[in-house]
Motif scaffolding. Structure first.
Motif, PDB file in Angstrom:
ATOM      1  N   ARG A 405       0.831  -1.198   0.000  1.00 20.67           N
ATOM      2  CA  ARG A 405       0.000   0.000   0.000  1.00 20.67           C
ATOM      3  C   ARG A 405       0.874   1.261   0.000  1.00 20.67           C
ATOM      4  NH1 ARG A 405      -5.077   0.054   0.819  1.00 20.67           N
ATOM      5  NH2 ARG A 405      -4.973  -2.025   1.741  1.00 20.67           N
ATOM      6  N   LEU A 406       1.936   1.253   0.780  1.00 17.75           N
ATOM      7  CA  LEU A 406       2.839   2.398   0.812  1.00 17.75           C
ATOM      8  C   LEU A 406       3.461   2.640  -0.551  1.00 17.75           C
ATOM      9  CD1 LEU A 406       4.529   4.573   2.262  1.00 17.75           C
ATOM     10  CD2 LEU A 406       6.129   2.753   2.920  1.00 17.75           C
ATOM     11  N   TYR A 407       3.926   1.583  -1.215  1.00 18.72           N
ATOM     12  CA  TYR A 407       4.523   1.731  -2.539  1.00 18.72           C
ATOM     13  C   TYR A 407       3.491   2.251  -3.536  1.00 18.72           C
ATOM     14  CZ  TYR A 407       9.082  -0.388  -1.616  1.00 18.72           C
ATOM     15  OH  TYR A 407      10.356  -0.629  -1.178  1.00 18.72           O
ATOM     16  N   ALA A 408       2.273   1.756  -3.448  1.00 16.02           N
ATOM     17  CA  ALA A 408       1.221   2.221  -4.358  1.00 16.02           C
ATOM     18  C   ALA A 408       0.934   3.706  -4.155  1.00 16.02           C
ATOM     19  CB  ALA A 408      -0.051   1.400  -4.146  1.00 16.02           C
ATOM     20  N   GLN A 409       0.941   4.145  -2.896  1.00 21.16           N
ATOM     21  CA  GLN A 409       0.723   5.559  -2.622  1.00 21.16           C
ATOM     22  C   GLN A 409       1.842   6.417  -3.198  1.00 21.16           C
ATOM     23  OE1 GLN A 409       0.415   5.140   1.605  1.00 21.16           O
ATOM     24  NE2 GLN A 409      -1.801   4.781   1.574  1.00 21.16           N
ATOM     25  N   LEU A 410       3.071   5.951  -3.075  1.00 17.79           N
ATOM     26  CA  LEU A 410       4.217   6.700  -3.593  1.00 17.79           C
ATOM     27  C   LEU A 410       4.200   6.767  -5.117  1.00 17.79           C
ATOM     28  CD1 LEU A 410       7.039   5.354  -1.274  1.00 17.79           C
ATOM     29  CD2 LEU A 410       6.151   7.672  -1.308  1.00 17.79           C
ATOM     30  N   GLU A 411       3.809   5.674  -5.754  1.00 16.99           N
ATOM     31  CA  GLU A 411       3.859   5.596  -7.209  1.00 16.99           C
ATOM     32  C   GLU A 411       2.638   6.211  -7.882  1.00 16.99           C
ATOM     33  OE1 GLU A 411       4.219   1.435  -7.782  1.00 16.99           O
ATOM     34  OE2 GLU A 411       6.316   1.345  -7.178  1.00 16.99           O
ATOM     35  N   GLY A 412       1.604   6.494  -7.106  1.00 16.02           N
ATOM     36  CA  GLY A 412       0.336   6.913  -7.679  1.00 16.02           C
ATOM     37  C   GLY A 412       0.336   8.284  -8.302  1.00 16.02           C
ATOM     38  N   MET A 413      -0.533   8.453  -9.252  1.00 19.15           N
ATOM     39  CA  MET A 413      -0.860   9.732  -9.860  1.00 19.15           C
ATOM     40  C   MET A 413       0.367  10.421 -10.449  1.00 19.15           C
ATOM     41  SD  MET A 413      -3.512  12.319  -8.098  1.00 19.15           S
ATOM     42  CE  MET A 413      -3.982  13.826  -8.945  1.00 19.15           C
ATOM     43  N   LEU A 414       1.085   9.694 -11.275  1.00 18.10           N
ATOM     44  CA  LEU A 414       2.187  10.261 -12.047  1.00 18.10           C
ATOM     45  C   LEU A 414       3.280  10.880 -11.181  1.00 18.10           C
ATOM     46  CD1 LEU A 414      -0.032  11.946 -14.779  1.00 18.10           C
ATOM     47  CD2 LEU A 414       1.332   9.891 -15.084  1.00 18.10           C
ATOM     48  N   GLY A 415       3.498  10.330 -10.005  1.00 22.27           N
ATOM     49  CA  GLY A 415       4.539  10.843  -9.120  1.00 22.27           C
ATOM     50  C   GLY A 415       4.037  11.793  -8.059  1.00 22.27           C
ATOM     51  N   PHE A 416       2.765  12.151  -8.123  1.00 25.20           N
ATOM     52  CA  PHE A 416       2.228  13.064  -7.113  1.00 25.20           C
ATOM     53  C   PHE A 416       2.236  12.433  -5.727  1.00 25.20           C
ATOM     54  CE2 PHE A 416      -1.519  14.367  -4.627  1.00 25.20           C
ATOM     55  CZ  PHE A 416      -1.128  15.664  -4.340  1.00 25.20           C
ATOM     56  N   GLY A 417       2.051  11.116  -5.644  1.00 27.07           N
ATOM     57  CA  GLY A 417       2.033  10.463  -4.334  1.00 27.07           C
ATOM     58  C   GLY A 417       3.330  10.668  -3.583  1.00 27.07           C
ATOM     59  N   ARG A 418       4.452  10.564  -4.285  1.00 30.30           N
ATOM     60  CA  ARG A 418       5.745  10.800  -3.649  1.00 30.30           C
ATOM     61  C   ARG A 418       5.859  12.253  -3.188  1.00 30.30           C
ATOM     62  NH1 ARG A 418      11.664  10.078  -6.486  1.00 30.30           N
ATOM     63  NH2 ARG A 418      10.650   8.232  -7.358  1.00 30.30           N
ATOM     64  N   ALA A 419       5.451  13.171  -4.066  1.00 27.70           N
ATOM     65  CA  ALA A 419       5.508  14.596  -3.719  1.00 27.70           C
ATOM     66  C   ALA A 419       4.644  14.897  -2.503  1.00 27.70           C
ATOM     67  CB  ALA A 419       5.052  15.437  -4.913  1.00 27.70           C
ATOM     68  N   ASP A 420       3.490  14.268  -2.421  1.00 26.02           N
ATOM     69  CA  ASP A 420       2.567  14.515  -1.320  1.00 26.02           C
ATOM     70  C   ASP A 420       3.180  14.108   0.014  1.00 26.02           C
ATOM     71  OD1 ASP A 420      -0.249  14.942  -0.188  1.00 26.02           O
ATOM     72  OD2 ASP A 420       0.082  12.828   0.286  1.00 26.02           O
ATOM     73  N   LEU A 421       3.764  12.922   0.092  1.00 25.96           N
ATOM     74  CA  LEU A 421       4.325  12.459   1.356  1.00 25.96           C
ATOM     75  C   LEU A 421       5.538  13.280   1.772  1.00 25.96           C
ATOM     76  CD1 LEU A 421       4.067   8.559   1.349  1.00 25.96           C
ATOM     77  CD2 LEU A 421       2.484  10.254   2.228  1.00 25.96           C
TER      78      LEU A 421
END
Length: 478
Positions: A405-421
């Protein structure tokens, strides 16, 4: 996002996990090798290592850079340390209203010119209001990165605040409330309704989507004061993720954001919640529904504690997926519902908030099933976690699911997930690299910690039960 206040949904892949090393052949040996004890598979798994570079400008702006050359694109996000639970009293929904105002033009870009600029360059954009922040972001081809940094600095420098823009957006937000809540079956269940009845502190318990009379009462002076207080670089974080040259981006950031004046950091209100000692029950009436709804909300452990990480695994054990204990009991065995929903932070995820939060499970059911029956079934499942520590197989499966789930959040939405965290961690903890420690924290959770956490935080006296029944509608009291 399960529920949105101005968010878009998309899905894409952005590789950010550490790569596996190629296996090497084992040389032949003249004598038998002694048997080797293999480490558990989860211990051998590569750990997440997202590149993070973090620094601050003289005006206080937090800057986070994370380079990824997988594809020629970039994500630019600006996060402000103001969310709807710390908005001013008597101005419910003001943080969300202001999110809309930020798209009405700035010093050098007129109304909707930023949107047209992004779209003409093949990009996408949006903004959202959450519990503890308001964010604005663009996902664009990397060759337009400098333009996006200039545009974000431009609206941080000066928002186009006019009476016409304010009235227009007051109407837009009021209609959004009517469409998404007042005139929709189940309305704000449970994402909007549950915090209002489960919490006691006004900041956590008010109608953050906005009471219509409060939205209409907002003045131009309110907007200008809000912008001056909360939209300064010293109260913000800038994040850039994607294909770029770090030194070049640092130069652009210094050029466009560096001249912005520093402002006093606003003092945040006390948003703490007292320990709940008695179960709460609240029923909403809705004339538009034909099936009742049930939700149970439990107060979460404080962010960053061992129990906080234990709840991430408990969520996987009890609620997430068809293998979860609550799904097996309520759906597969008892047939009480066709599906279950919920988790930590209905307006985000486990990792991007800072303050009191709820773990929620909710479902829709037939009228012959009583709320007491559902609550009793939940208590029976929870009791198994309390009575004895989980077995090794259950813990291992929960860890795998939580990491996935953590990896999916990071990879989601064209890189936005990583930026968000990274941006939220920079704002809350002054540590955008925190995401690289999350896996280790999950691995530290033991069966004993899970048992202790379930005993304290999943007790019925820490629970609020919210139901929706089909009868004349009543409004939630503030």
């Amino acid at each position: 996002m399960r529920r949105v206040l101005g968010a878009v949904t998309a899905a894409a892949f952005l590789g950010c996990a550490a790569s596996r090393e190629a296996a090497q052949p084992t040389p032949a040996s003249p004598a038998p090798e002694p048997a080797k004890v293999e480490a558990p598979a989860e211990a051998q798994a590569p750990k997440l290592q997202v590149p993070v570079e973090y620094y601050k400008l003289d005006n206080g702006l937090r800057v986070v850079l994370s380079r990824d050359t997988t594809v020629p694109k970039a994500v630019v996000g600006v996060y402000y340390n103001i969310g709807f639970r710390i908005e001013p009293r008597n101005r419910t929904g003001f943080a969300h209203l202001f999110e809309h105002m930020m798209f009405q033009g700035s010093t050098n870009l007129g109304k909707m010119e930023l949107a047209r600029l992004i779209q003409k360059n093949g990009g996408m954009f949006n903004g959202s209001t959450r519990f503890d922040f308001t964010n604005y972001f663009e996902i664009v081809p990397s060759n337009t990165l400098e333009t996006m940094l200039w545009a974000e600095a431009d609206r941080m420098r000066g928002l186009e605040v006019t009476e016409e823009n304010l009235k227009n957006q007051q109407g837009v937000v009021a209609n959004e409330v009517k469409v998404n809540v007042l005139n929709r079956p189940y309305g704000g269940f449970p994402w909007l309704d549950m915090p209002q009845v489960a919490n006691t502190n006004w900041y956590n318990a008010h109608n953050f989507y906005g009471d219509l009379k409060d939205l209409e009462a907002a003045t131009l002076e309110d907007v200008r004061a809000f912008f001056k207080t909360y939209y300064a670089p010293s109260n913000a974080a800038l994040v850039v993720v994607g294909d770029f040259e770090p030194e070049q981006v640092k130069g652009w950031v210094r050029q466009y954001f560096g001249p912005l004046p520093k402002a006093p950091v606003p003092q945040l209100p006390d948003i703490s919640e007292p320990r709940q000692e008695k179960e709460k029950r609240h029923d909403l009436k809705d004339t538009r529904i034909t099936r009742p709804a049930f939700a149970a909300g439990y107060h979460m452990p404080p962010v960053g504690t061992p129990e906080f990480y234990a709840m991430a695994l408990i969520d996987e054990i009890l609620l997430q997926g068809s293998d979860s204990a609550l799904y097996q009991q309520l759906v597969q065995k008892k047939g009480i519902a066709g599906e279950l929903s919920g988790g930590v932070n209905e307006l985000g995820n486990q990792w991007n908030y800072n303050g009191p939060m709820l773990w929620t499970v909710y479902l829709f059911h037939d009228t012959v099933i009583s709320p007491e029956t559902i609550a009793g079934e939940i208590d029976g499942v929870v009791a198994k976690l309390v009575e004895k520590p989980v077995d090794a197989a259950t813990l291992a499966r929960a860890r795998v699911k939580a990491r996935s789930r953590l990896y999916a959040q990071l990879e989601g939405m064209l890189g936005f997930g990583r930026a968000d965290l990274m941006a939220s961690s920079a704002l809350f903890f002054d540590d955008p690299g925190r995401l690289n420690q999350l896996e280790d924290e999950l691995m530290k959770v033991t069966p004993e910690v899970i048992q202790r956490t379930a005993r304290e935080y999943l007790r019925s006296t820490n629970r609020t039960v919210l139901t929706v029944s089909a009868s004349p509608q009543t409004m939630l009291a503030e």
